[in-house]
Design an enzyme around this catalytic site. Structure first.
Site, PDB file in Angstrom:
ATOM      1  N   CYS A 130      11.305 -19.761 -49.939  1.00  0.00           N
ATOM      2  CA  CYS A 130      12.370 -20.450 -49.193  1.00  0.00           C
ATOM      3  C   CYS A 130      13.727 -19.958 -49.683  1.00  0.00           C
ATOM      4  O   CYS A 130      14.028 -20.058 -50.880  1.00  0.00           O
ATOM      5  CB  CYS A 130      12.257 -21.958 -49.388  1.00  0.00           C
ATOM      6  SG  CYS A 130      13.643 -22.818 -48.617  1.00  0.00           S
ATOM      7  N   ASN A 192       8.248 -14.818 -44.643  1.00  0.00           N
ATOM      8  CA  ASN A 192       9.158 -15.954 -44.487  1.00  0.00           C
ATOM      9  C   ASN A 192      10.485 -15.394 -43.944  1.00  0.00           C
ATOM     10  O   ASN A 192      10.583 -14.209 -43.610  1.00  0.00           O
ATOM     11  CB  ASN A 192       9.343 -16.678 -45.830  1.00  0.00           C
ATOM     12  CG  ASN A 192       9.772 -18.138 -45.633  1.00  0.00           C
ATOM     13  OD1 ASN A 192      10.437 -18.478 -44.652  1.00  0.00           O
ATOM     14  ND2 ASN A 192       9.383 -18.994 -46.555  1.00  0.00           N
ATOM     15  N   THR A 193      11.497 -16.216 -43.867  1.00  0.00           N
ATOM     16  CA  THR A 193      12.741 -15.826 -43.189  1.00  0.00           C
ATOM     17  C   THR A 193      13.552 -14.788 -43.970  1.00  0.00           C
ATOM     18  O   THR A 193      13.401 -14.627 -45.180  1.00  0.00           O
ATOM     19  CB  THR A 193      13.628 -17.055 -42.957  1.00  0.00           C
ATOM     20  OG1 THR A 193      13.828 -17.709 -44.218  1.00  0.00           O
ATOM     21  CG2 THR A 193      12.997 -18.012 -41.973  1.00  0.00           C
ATOM     22  N   GLY A 217      12.729 -15.917 -35.721  1.00  0.00           N
ATOM     23  CA  GLY A 217      12.744 -15.667 -34.277  1.00  0.00           C
ATOM     24  C   GLY A 217      12.628 -14.190 -33.959  1.00  0.00           C
ATOM     25  O   GLY A 217      12.493 -13.342 -34.854  1.00  0.00           O
ATOM     26  N   GLY A 244       8.863 -14.045 -35.335  1.00  0.00           N
ATOM     27  CA  GLY A 244       9.359 -13.845 -33.969  1.00  0.00           C
ATOM     28  C   GLY A 244       8.288 -13.716 -32.914  1.00  0.00           C
ATOM     29  O   GLY A 244       8.549 -13.171 -31.833  1.00  0.00           O
TER      30      GLY A 244
HETATM   31  C1  SIN Z   1      13.665 -24.767 -45.476  1.00  0.00           C
HETATM   32  O1  SIN Z   1      13.133 -25.885 -45.598  1.00  0.00           O
HETATM   33  O2  SIN Z   1      14.807 -24.539 -45.906  1.00  0.00           O
HETATM   34  C2  SIN Z   1      12.929 -23.664 -44.804  1.00  0.00           C
HETATM   35  C3  SIN Z   1      11.646 -23.383 -45.463  1.00  0.00           C
HETATM   36  C4  SIN Z   1      11.468 -21.980 -45.890  1.00  0.00           C
HETATM   37  O3  SIN Z   1      12.236 -21.093 -45.501  1.00  0.00           O
HETATM   38  O4  SIN Z   1      10.524 -21.711 -46.617  1.00  0.00           O
END
Ligand code: SIN
Length: 314
Positions: A130, A192-193, A217, A244
Site C-alpha cells: 500500500c 498493486n497501485t 485503472g 486496469g
Molecule cells: C489504501 O487503502 O490506501 C489502498 C490499499 C492499497 O493500495 O494497498
C-alpha cells in the site's frame, strides 16, 4: 465443456477471475447487485488488527483513464470482520481470500493467527504494497528482505494459500517475486497501485490530502502487463494479474503474458458486475477458439525473446 478452474495449494477456484481487494468491500455490500457465485473469488478489503479510519479526505481523484486513491487502509478491523462480515462470506459460493495489511510483522502474524481459528476463509492475500501509509505498506514492500521475512513467518502459521501482493514501485519486481517464492508463498498478486499525484492548479495544492496516492485503472494496464511478464520469467508459482482490467480482452492479455488468473479492481467502481462479465467473456473466447482449458492461454504469448529488453537484466 471448457475447464475454467485453477488451483492454488489445493484450493480450487471455479474460474480465473477474482475481484481485487479494496474494490468490493467485504462482499456483502454488493450482494444485491452481483451474483458472486459466478466469480472465481473475492479478495476482501485489507484487514488490520484494530479498525482504521484511514487518511483524511480528499482521498480519491479521477485521472485520465485512471483513479488515484489514498484511502490509508481504512477498515473495520479483524474482530469486527469476524463478527459482522464473515457470517455472510461463509455462505457465498465462491472462494474467499482475506487480505491482510499491518504496521508490523507482529500485527500480520496476530491477524492471520486469529483468522486461522475461523471457518469460511480459503486463503490469504498479504498486502505489503500500500503506497498510502507511513508504517507498513511500501516500507515493507520495497524492502526485499522484509518482504521475504513476512512471507516466511506467515507461511509457518498457515497451510492455506498464501498470496503476496507486490508493488510495482521497485526497480525489479521479479526479485521480490523470487524472494517470496523461496519463502514458501503459493502465489503473487501483480500489481498493486503505481505511485502518482494530481495537482489543483487554481489552489496550487495537491488534490490528495496525502499529496501522493496509488494510481489504478486502465492507465496502468501496460505497466501491469510488463510486470506480470517480468515476474512470469522469474517464478513458477501462480501470478494473479491486476491492473486496469475492464474487459475479457484485457484479462486475456494478462493470461497470455503469464498470469494464471486475474483480479478485477477499479472497474468495480463503475460496474461491480465487471468481474462476472469478464469471466463470461473469457469462457466465450475459449469456446470460440475451441480451447479445452482456459489454462491453454496462460503464458501463450509468442514473443521474440532475443529482442526483449527485459531479458537482458533478468
Ligand atoms: C489504501 O487503502 O490506501 C489502498 C490499499 C492499497 O493500495 O494497498
Amino acid at each position: 465443456m471448457i475447464k475454467e478452474s485453477f488451483s492454488i495449494r489445493g484450493v480450487e477456484f471455479k474460474n480465473r477471475v477474482l475481484v481485487a481487494s479494496g474494490t468490493f468491500g467485504y462482499g456483502d455490500e454488493v450482494k444485491d447487485l452481483v451474483d458472486v457465485s459466478k466469480l472465481g473469488g473475492i479478495c476482501t478489503k485489507s484487514l488490520s488488527w484494530k479498525p482504521r479510519d484511514g487518511n483524511p479526505p480528499r482521498r480519491i481523484v479521477e485521472t485520465p483513464s485512471g483513479m488515484l486513491n489514498s484511502i490509508g487502509l481504512a477498515n473495520i478491523g479483524v474482530h469486527n470482520f469476524i463478527d459482522e462480515k464473515l457470517p455472510y462470506l461463509r455462505q457465498v459460493d465462491t472462494k474467499v481470500i482475506v487480505n491482510i495489511a499491518a504496521s508490523s510483522l507482529q500485527e500480520y502474524c496476530d491477524v492471520l493467527r486469529l483468522l486461522e481459528e475461523q471457518e469460511g476463509i480459503d486463503g490469504y492475500e498479504i498486502n505489503v504494497s500500500c503506497p498510502n501509509v507511513k508504517e507498513g505498506g511500501l516500507n515493507f514492500g520495497t524492502d526485499c528482505s522484509m518482504t521475504r521475512r513476512i512471507s516466511e513467518q506467515l507461511r509457518a502459521l498457515t497451510e492455506k494459500p498464501l498470496i503476496i501482493k507486490l508493488t510495482p514501485n521497485v526497480t525489479h519486481i521479479s526479485e521480490f517475486a523470487r524472494a517470496v517464492e523461496e519463502a514458501g508463498a503459493d502465489a503473487v498478486s501483480v500489481i498493486n497501485t503505481v505511485i502518482g499525484m494530481a495537482v489543483d492548479i487554481h489552489k496550487k495544492k495537491p488534490k490528495l490530502s496525502t499529496v501522493t496516492g496509488g494510481l489504478s485503472g486502465p492507465a496502468i494496464k501496460p505497466i501491469a502487463l510488463a510486470k506480470v511478464y517480468e515476474v512470469a520469467q522469474a517464478v513458477k508459482i501462480p501470478i494473479l494479474g491486476i491492473g486496469g482490467i475492464m474487459t475479457a480482452e484485457d484479462a486475456i492479455e494478462f493470461l497470455l503474458v503469464g498470469a494464471t488468473a486475474v483480479q478485477v479492481g477499479t472497474a468495480n467502481f463503475i460496474n461491480p458486475g465487471t468481474g462476472v462479465d469478464v469471466a463470461e467473456g473469457l469462457r466465450r473466447f475459449a469456446e470460440q477458439h475451441q480451447l479445452a482449458d482456459v489454462a491453454q492461454l496462460v503464458g501463450a504469448m509468442e514473443s521474440n525473446v532475443e529482442f526483449s529488453i527485459l531479458q537482458s537484466w533478468l
